[in-house]
Design an enzyme around this catalytic site. Structure first.
Site, PDB file in Angstrom:
ATOM      1  CD1 TRP B 102     -36.359  28.840  54.173  1.00 21.00           C
ATOM      2  CD2 TRP B 102     -38.232  29.106  55.681  1.00 21.00           C
ATOM      3  NE1 TRP B 102     -37.036  29.600  53.634  1.00 21.00           N
ATOM      4  CE2 TRP B 102     -37.963  29.910  53.794  1.00 21.00           C
ATOM      5  CE3 TRP B 102     -38.928  29.516  55.974  1.00 21.00           C
ATOM      6  CZ2 TRP B 102     -38.797  30.577  52.971  1.00 21.00           C
ATOM      7  CZ3 TRP B 102     -41.193  30.007  56.035  1.00 21.00           C
ATOM      8  CH2 TRP B 102     -40.358  30.850  54.610  1.00 21.00           C
ATOM      9  CG  ASP B 172     -40.166  23.560  57.359  1.00 24.13           C
ATOM     10  OD1 ASP B 172     -40.830  22.572  56.184  1.00 24.13           O
ATOM     11  OD2 ASP B 172     -39.894  24.373  56.702  1.00 24.13           O
ATOM     12  CE  LYS B 196     -40.879  26.424  50.022  1.00 25.57           C
ATOM     13  NZ  LYS B 196     -40.365  27.490  48.794  1.00 25.57           N
TER      14      LYS B 196
END
Lengths: 361, 361
Positions: B102, B172, B196
Site C-alpha cells: 500500500w 494512510d 475495514k
C-alpha cells in the site's frame, strides 16, 4: 407511520421491492453467511453479482460490445473534471451546450484541463428552453461535445440528440438514464450518478466507447484513467459494493417492469398528468419551461402566490407527499418523477394540487 | 445457515448490532417515511445524522478543533493522487516510507504530481519489518512525509509515530484507524478507506489540519480541493449517504464498547492469542514479520506444507471461519481482526488451527 410518495430530486426513492429484498438479505446474502457489504469485491460471489448487474444493464440499454461499462465513484461532479483529463490533451478545445445549473457546473470543473467553451446557451432566458439543433456548431478540433440531456434543477430536457459529426458526444445522463430507451451508438460517453434512477448515492455509472479509452489525455495518476478501470473490471480499487449490488437489483426490477419501453410509457403518463394539472390550474400553478423542453423526470412549478408555499409544503407532507420543495435557485416546488415513482403517487399529488388550488384559489 | 466469523481483509465484517439496526430501519428511517438512502443529503434529517457521526468520531479520536473532518469518496487510492495535488506544488519534494504494497502504491500514484521519493524501505527483506526511526531523514523542502501505519497485505505495523519535524506527517490509516487511540496532533493528515474499521466501501474518512487546507497545491477542479469540501461540510457534491449513516452507527457502537482504549485492549488480546498459536505451533504455522512490527489487525501466516492450504481453507470455512485465504502477493493465509471481530471468533480460529495442526502435523 408508513412509507410515503417521495418526490425527492436525489438521493431519490428506490423501488420498494428492491429495498425489501435488500432488507431481507442484509445480514446474510445468498449462501455467504455475511452481508453483501462484508465480503471481498474480488471473491467469486461478488464478482458474479457485479457481472450480472453489468449484463442486465447492457440488456436494458442494448449497449453494443464496443462500449465498456464502468462502475465508478466520485459522482458526476468529479467526472466533470475527469472526463477532460481522459479525453482531451491539455488545453484542447472542448465544447459545451448550456441548459442549466448542471451543464454550467460541468463547464466550470473542466476549466483547469481544457479550453472549455459554451457553443450555445439558454442562460439568457433563465434556462427555460433548449438550444435549437441548428443554432450551434461544434469546433472541428474539439475533443468532445458535452451536454446535459435532462437538467434536474431547471426541469429542462432535450427532445433531440445533438449531432456533433466526428466529435464524440458526451452526455451527463444523471437524472434521466434508464427512464426511456436511448441509442447508445449516438454517444461517445454516457455517465450518470446513481442516486436518481439507478441506486444509492456514491456510485457512478459510465458507458464509454472503447476507442476513447485509447486517448492519451493528460498526465494523471492511474486511478484517474478510465482505461485502467476498464482493464480491471471497475475493480482498480475497492468499488462501492453495496451500491453496485443495489443497482443490480434495480436493473432486475426494471426488467420485471417490462424494460425501458414499458417504463417510458409510464413515465410519459406521469409527466403528462402533472403538466396538465399545472397548465389547467388557471394560473394557480405555473411551469416556466417551453413545452418542447419540459422534463419528464423533474417538474419545477411555482404557486401564483409564494405566500402559500409554506402551507402547500406542510399540507402535502401531511398528505404523504414528500420532498416537494423546489431547489433554492428556482424556488417554488419541484416534483421528481423517477422510475420508482408509481403512477399512483402522481395521481395523489395532482389530486392534492387540485384540491389545494380549490381551497386557496 | 447463519452468520459466521468473517476474517475478510476488506470489505470486512461490520458489528452485527449495526447491521441489525440498519436492517430494521432500511425502509423507514426515523420519522422520514423513507429509507435514509432515499432522502436529500441537504435536508435537516440527514444533516443531523451526518453531524452526529462527525461529533461521535471527534469524541472517539479526540480530534482537536483545528482539524477538519471530511467524508469523501474515491477510496485511499484516489487520495494517493489527490493528497499531492492539494498539499504540494507541482514537482515539489514529497517523501515516502515504504513498508508494503500500500505504501508502494501511494508512492506510485503520487508520481505525476510530485517528486515522490522513498526515504526508507523494507522492500529488500520482503516487507517483514519497519524502518528504524533513526534510519531515515526527511528532505527539508518536502511537502509532507507519507507513511502507512498498518500494511493490510504484509501484516506490518509501526510501533512508533514517525517524527518529521516541521514537515507534515500524512498517514494512510485505512486498516487500523479506530483500532486504538492515536494522538491526532502528531499528524497533518490522516485518511482511511471505510471498508475495514468504519463502514462499507465507497466512503473515505479524512482528518486534516486546517492550515494545510490553505496550501495552494496544483491547478485542479474544485471537486478535487479539500478546502472546498471542508467549506461545504463534505457536501460539495452528493456524498455516499448510506455509507456515512452506517459509519455513524459504527461510531456509536464503538462508544458503547467503551471507546478506543477498551477496543484496543480487546484487539491486543485477539492478536496476542493468534500470534501465540502460530509461534507455539512448532513450525506448523509461520508468520514472517519481525515481532516489533506485527500488525494487530492483519495476521498473514503460512502452513509448513502449502499442499495443506486447500484443506485448511475448506475445513475452516466449513467450521464457520470465513475468508482466510491470504493475498496472492504473499500467499498462505490471512486473518484480519478488525474491531468487529469478537474475541470468540479468534478463539474459534485458534482452536481450529491447533486441531488442524494436530491432525496434519
Amino acid at each position: 407511520m408508513s412509507r410515503a410518495f417521495n418526490f425527492s430530486a436525489g438521493p431519490a426513492g428506490l423501488p420498494e421491492a428492491v429495498l425489501q429484498q435488500a432488507q431481507e438479505e442484509l445480514l446474510e446474502w445468498q449462501g455467504e453467511r455475511a452481508s453483501v457489504m462484508e465480503i471481498s469485491h474480488r471473491g467469486k460471489a461478488f464478482i458474479a453479482c457485479a457481472e450480472q448487474a453489468e449484463h442486465d444493464l447492457r440488456k436494458l440499454l442494448d449497449v453494443p460490445p464496443d462500449y465498456a461499462v464502468l462502475f465508478l465513484q466520485g459522482g458526476a461532479t468529479q467526472h466533470f473534471a475527469q472526463i477532460p483529463m481522459n479525453l482531451a490533451a491539455p488545453g484542447q478545445a472542448a465544447d459545451y451546450l448550456l441548459t442549466g445549473s448542471w451543464s454550467l457546473k460541468a463547464l466550470s470543473e473542466a476549466g483547469p484541463y481544457v479550453d472549455a467553451q459554451s457553443i450555445a446557451s439558454s442562460e439568457g432566458d433563465g434556462f427555460v428552453d433548449i438550444p435549437d439543433a441548428q443554432a450551434w456548431s461544434v469546433r472541428a478540433d474539439a475533443a468532445y461535445l458535452h451536454y446535459t440531456p435532462n437538467e434536474t434543477i431547471h426541469g429542462v430536457a432535450y427532445d433531440y440528440v445533438p449531432e456533433a459529426g466526428a466529435v464524440p458526444l458526451v452526455a451527463d445522463y444523471s437524472s434521466s438514464i434508464l427512464s426511456a430507451p436511448l441509442d447508445v451508438r449516438r454517444f461517445g460517453l454516457i455517465y450518470a450518478g446513481a442516486q436518481k434512477n439507478i441506486g444509492p448515492s456514491g456510485l457512478l455509472l459510465m458507458i464509454i466507447r472503447r476507442d476513447l479509452l485509447e486517448r492519451t489525455g493528460q498526465a494523471r495518476a492511474r486511478i484517474f484513467q478510465y482505461a485502467a478501470h476498464a482493464k480491471e473490471g471497475s475493480m482498480l480499487n475497492t468499488p462501492p459494493t453495496f451500491a453496485w449490488y443495489l443497482a443490480g437489483l434495480v436493473f432486475k426490477w426494471l426488467k420485471q417492469q417490462g424494460g425501458l419501453s414499458a417504463i417510458a410509457r409510464i413515465n410519459a403518463e406521469k409527466a403528462e398528468l402533472l403538466y396538465r394539472t399545472i397548465d389547467e390550474s388557471a394560473g394557480f400553478y405555473r411551469n416556466p419551461v417551453a413545452k418542447r423542453a419540459r422534463s419528464v423526470m423533474n417538474v419545477p412549478f411555482t404557486l401564483h402566490d409564494p405566500e402559500l408555499d409554506v402551507a402547500f409544503l406542510e399540507q402535502s407532507k401531511a398528505a404523504g407527499l414528500l420532498a416537494l420543495k423546489g431547489h433554492k435557485l428556482v424556488g417554488g416546488m419541484r416534483a421528481s418523477l423517477y422510475n420508482a415513482m408509481p403512477l399512483a403517487g402522481v395521481k395523489a399529488l395532482t389530486e392534492f394540487m387540485t384540491e389545494f388550488a380549490r381551497r386557496h384559489g
